[in-house]
Enzyme design. Structure first.
Site, PDB file in Angstrom:
ATOM      1  N   CYS A  72      30.359  67.438 -54.489  1.00 15.11           N
ATOM      2  CA  CYS A  72      29.234  67.391 -55.510  1.00 15.11           C
ATOM      3  C   CYS A  72      29.511  66.937 -56.774  1.00 15.11           C
ATOM      4  O   CYS A  72      30.551  67.299 -57.637  1.00 15.11           O
ATOM      5  CB  CYS A  72      29.060  68.942 -55.642  1.00 15.11           C
ATOM      6  SG  CYS A  72      27.945  69.506 -56.999  1.00 15.11           S
ATOM      7  N   CYS A 115      29.491  69.174 -59.870  1.00  9.66           N
ATOM      8  CA  CYS A 115      30.693  70.062 -59.880  1.00  9.66           C
ATOM      9  C   CYS A 115      31.891  69.122 -60.498  1.00  9.66           C
ATOM     10  O   CYS A 115      32.827  69.795 -60.999  1.00  9.66           O
ATOM     11  CB  CYS A 115      30.880  70.436 -58.374  1.00  9.66           C
ATOM     12  SG  CYS A 115      29.733  71.383 -57.883  1.00  9.66           S
TER      13      CYS A 115
END
Length: 105
Positions: A30, A33
């Site tokens: 991600c 992230c």
């Protein structure tokens, strides 16, 4: 990278903490992230001793992600006294996260 703790179980971590616990539900693939990692380092440094920051890889612990209804990554869940009391989805600057935590830490 934000603080990583070793713990027997997630529940032990939450119940054993004297300070609120901010859990970063993330995934290695991600992009947003990955953007959160240095932001959480800032949050952790500024609130040291008043907050515990923990990263949980949602791919490695899907049962936790499901239990806490994590539908978007990254999602931060704030726990106090073992109970979830707030959640932040997406990427925010450290200042906004800290401001949101001020009433709790």
């Amino acid at each position: 990278m934000a603080v990583k703790k070793q713990f027997g179980s997630f529940e032990d971590l939450l119940s054993g903490s004297d300070v609120p616990v901010l859990v970063d539900f993330y995934a290695t693939w991600c992009g947003p992230c990955q953007m959160m990692a240095p932001i959480l380092d800032q949050v952790n440094a500024q609130l040291k001793g008043r907050l515990q920051v923990v990263k949980i890889d949602s791919d490695k612990y899907p049962q936790l992600a499901s239990q806490y209804q994590i539908h978007a990554l990254p999602t931060l869940v704030l726990f106090k006294n073992g109970q979830p009391i707030d959640r932040i989805e997406g990427v925010l600057p450290a200042e906004q996260i800290i401001q949101r935590l001020q009433g709790v830490v």
